[in-house]
Design an enzyme around this catalytic site. Sequence first.
Site, PDB file in Angstrom:
ATOM      1  N   PHE A  15       0.822  -1.216   0.000  1.00  0.00           N
ATOM      2  CA  PHE A  15       0.000   0.000   0.000  1.00  0.00           C
ATOM      3  C   PHE A  15       0.860   1.272   0.000  1.00  0.00           C
ATOM      4  O   PHE A  15       0.906   2.016  -0.987  1.00  0.00           O
ATOM      5  CB  PHE A  15      -0.932  -0.063   1.217  1.00  0.00           C
ATOM      6  CG  PHE A  15      -1.582   1.225   1.623  1.00  0.00           C
ATOM      7  CD1 PHE A  15      -2.194   2.040   0.688  1.00  0.00           C
ATOM      8  CD2 PHE A  15      -1.583   1.617   2.957  1.00  0.00           C
ATOM      9  CE1 PHE A  15      -2.802   3.231   1.078  1.00  0.00           C
ATOM     10  CE2 PHE A  15      -2.188   2.786   3.355  1.00  0.00           C
ATOM     11  CZ  PHE A  15      -2.793   3.606   2.405  1.00  0.00           C
ATOM     12  N   SER A  39       5.255 -17.467  -6.130  1.00  0.00           N
ATOM     13  CA  SER A  39       5.260 -18.348  -7.298  1.00  0.00           C
ATOM     14  C   SER A  39       4.403 -17.840  -8.445  1.00  0.00           C
ATOM     15  O   SER A  39       4.438 -18.396  -9.542  1.00  0.00           O
ATOM     16  CB  SER A  39       4.792 -19.757  -6.891  1.00  0.00           C
ATOM     17  OG  SER A  39       3.469 -19.714  -6.381  1.00  0.00           O
ATOM     18  N   LEU A  83      10.366  -0.470   3.946  1.00  0.00           N
ATOM     19  CA  LEU A  83       8.957  -0.525   4.322  1.00  0.00           C
ATOM     20  C   LEU A  83       8.446  -1.945   4.506  1.00  0.00           C
ATOM     21  O   LEU A  83       7.333  -2.133   5.017  1.00  0.00           O
ATOM     22  CB  LEU A  83       8.090   0.184   3.268  1.00  0.00           C
ATOM     23  CG  LEU A  83       8.065   1.712   3.298  1.00  0.00           C
ATOM     24  CD1 LEU A  83       9.334   2.302   2.700  1.00  0.00           C
ATOM     25  CD2 LEU A  83       6.855   2.252   2.570  1.00  0.00           C
ATOM     26  N   ALA A  84       9.188  -2.950   4.073  1.00  0.00           N
ATOM     27  CA  ALA A  84       8.687  -4.326   4.141  1.00  0.00           C
ATOM     28  C   ALA A  84       8.412  -4.717   5.587  1.00  0.00           C
ATOM     29  O   ALA A  84       9.266  -4.555   6.460  1.00  0.00           O
ATOM     30  CB  ALA A  84       9.705  -5.288   3.523  1.00  0.00           C
ATOM     31  N   ALA A  85       7.221  -5.232   5.836  1.00  0.00           N
ATOM     32  CA  ALA A  85       6.839  -5.619   7.195  1.00  0.00           C
ATOM     33  C   ALA A  85       5.547  -6.416   7.154  1.00  0.00           C
ATOM     34  O   ALA A  85       4.744  -6.272   6.234  1.00  0.00           O
ATOM     35  CB  ALA A  85       6.640  -4.382   8.075  1.00  0.00           C
ATOM     36  N   TYR A 151       2.779  -7.385  17.121  1.00  0.00           N
ATOM     37  CA  TYR A 151       3.177  -6.532  15.993  1.00  0.00           C
ATOM     38  C   TYR A 151       3.962  -5.327  16.481  1.00  0.00           C
ATOM     39  O   TYR A 151       5.064  -5.034  15.982  1.00  0.00           O
ATOM     40  CB  TYR A 151       1.942  -6.063  15.221  1.00  0.00           C
ATOM     41  CG  TYR A 151       2.208  -4.856  14.345  1.00  0.00           C
ATOM     42  CD1 TYR A 151       3.048  -4.958  13.240  1.00  0.00           C
ATOM     43  CD2 TYR A 151       1.652  -3.614  14.645  1.00  0.00           C
ATOM     44  CE1 TYR A 151       3.318  -3.833  12.452  1.00  0.00           C
ATOM     45  CE2 TYR A 151       1.901  -2.502  13.859  1.00  0.00           C
ATOM     46  CZ  TYR A 151       2.738  -2.617  12.759  1.00  0.00           C
ATOM     47  OH  TYR A 151       3.009  -1.517  11.989  1.00  0.00           O
ATOM     48  N   ARG A 276     -13.840  -9.273  16.129  1.00  0.00           N
ATOM     49  CA  ARG A 276     -12.956  -8.212  15.662  1.00  0.00           C
ATOM     50  C   ARG A 276     -12.347  -7.405  16.798  1.00  0.00           C
ATOM     51  O   ARG A 276     -11.572  -6.475  16.550  1.00  0.00           O
ATOM     52  CB  ARG A 276     -13.721  -7.264  14.723  1.00  0.00           C
ATOM     53  CG  ARG A 276     -14.259  -7.960  13.475  1.00  0.00           C
ATOM     54  CD  ARG A 276     -15.063  -7.006  12.626  1.00  0.00           C
ATOM     55  NE  ARG A 276     -15.698  -7.695  11.495  1.00  0.00           N
ATOM     56  CZ  ARG A 276     -15.532  -7.375  10.218  1.00  0.00           C
ATOM     57  NH1 ARG A 276     -14.754  -6.372   9.888  1.00  0.00           N
ATOM     58  NH2 ARG A 276     -16.141  -8.051   9.268  1.00  0.00           N
ATOM     59  N   LEU A 277     -12.694  -7.718  18.028  1.00  0.00           N
ATOM     60  CA  LEU A 277     -12.155  -6.990  19.173  1.00  0.00           C
ATOM     61  C   LEU A 277     -10.768  -7.495  19.516  1.00  0.00           C
ATOM     62  O   LEU A 277     -10.519  -8.706  19.539  1.00  0.00           O
ATOM     63  CB  LEU A 277     -13.068  -7.164  20.390  1.00  0.00           C
ATOM     64  CG  LEU A 277     -14.487  -6.598  20.271  1.00  0.00           C
ATOM     65  CD1 LEU A 277     -15.308  -6.997  21.494  1.00  0.00           C
ATOM     66  CD2 LEU A 277     -14.451  -5.074  20.119  1.00  0.00           C
TER      67      LEU A 277
END
Length: 333
Positions: A15, A39, A83-85, A151, A276-277
């Site tokens: 993004f 792939s 930025l890769a993460a 994270y 989603r919490l």
Amino acid sequence: MTSAPLAAVTGAEGFIGSHLTEALVASGHRVRAMAQYNSFSSYGWLETLPSDVLDQVEIVLGDVRDPGSVRGLLDGADCAYHLAALIAIPYSYQAPHSYVDTNVTGTLNVLEAVRALGTPRLVHTSTSETYGTARTVPITEDHPINTQSPYAASKAGGDRLADSYHASFGTPVVTLRPFNTFGPRQSMRAVIPTVIGQVAAGQRTITLGDLRPTRDFTFVEDTARAFLAVGTAAAEQVVGRTFNAGTGGEISVGDLVALIGKVMDAPLDVQEDSARLRPAASEVMRLVADATRLTTATGWRPASTLEEGLARTARWFTDPANLARYKTGIYNI
């Protein structure tokens, strides 16, 4: 004749990375862009960029977890943008080892390559999630680090490595800490595309997690300009320093949904989904940036208001070709 400077970008297929690639080309750079090896030989969002942009981009498949891939990407670069993460917080509860491999070891590989190759500058990407729930607002770069998810912990680990390489080896690293970025091409794992995507797909009952947290949302083109600002500023202004990138404004998730409904002219009914919490102690309740340090050092300021950015994002998602890339009917983690 002097050739254009070469910028190497990890996570370029994503993004923010794809928007940064566009911004770099627009500012006169050549770009060597790493997309994660797969792939399908997919280049992610880079495949959607205009041909005149891609003419200035060399796309390579690789993996930041592999030192050889990283060294090949950075060889000859004037500046590296890392930025890769792995970024999805819910998935970090399920796969924390993957986050350490990518966000910590991957960052170590980038730092080692910069050190070995003598790359003139590295822009390392942090996240506002490393601050945890705000203790004082707005949040300056001196706010305590309080990692409330695997994270956030993995990103803080990468930040500390970057700091240590500058202190130990003089590695010319600058850390940019964006607050919540939004805009076209964002994953459904974030709240704004989750809401806009559901509305664009014809839904008026919106399913979300906690509506109380507040965030500081920055339009992606402004975030890309922040990366460029710290990547091109005079070294004495930025190297060895950490900079917040945010607007200084905050809005709750609940009020954000109402604003999206206004922008998209759609009356919305919001339902909370317990799946989603986040775990209660892991939810970051308030984030709002103080970007004074970045403005002072580089002159950067956000150009788009939240409502302007939401309108542009909504227009992009309501294009059927763009919406078709997303799964709006499931909880994307």
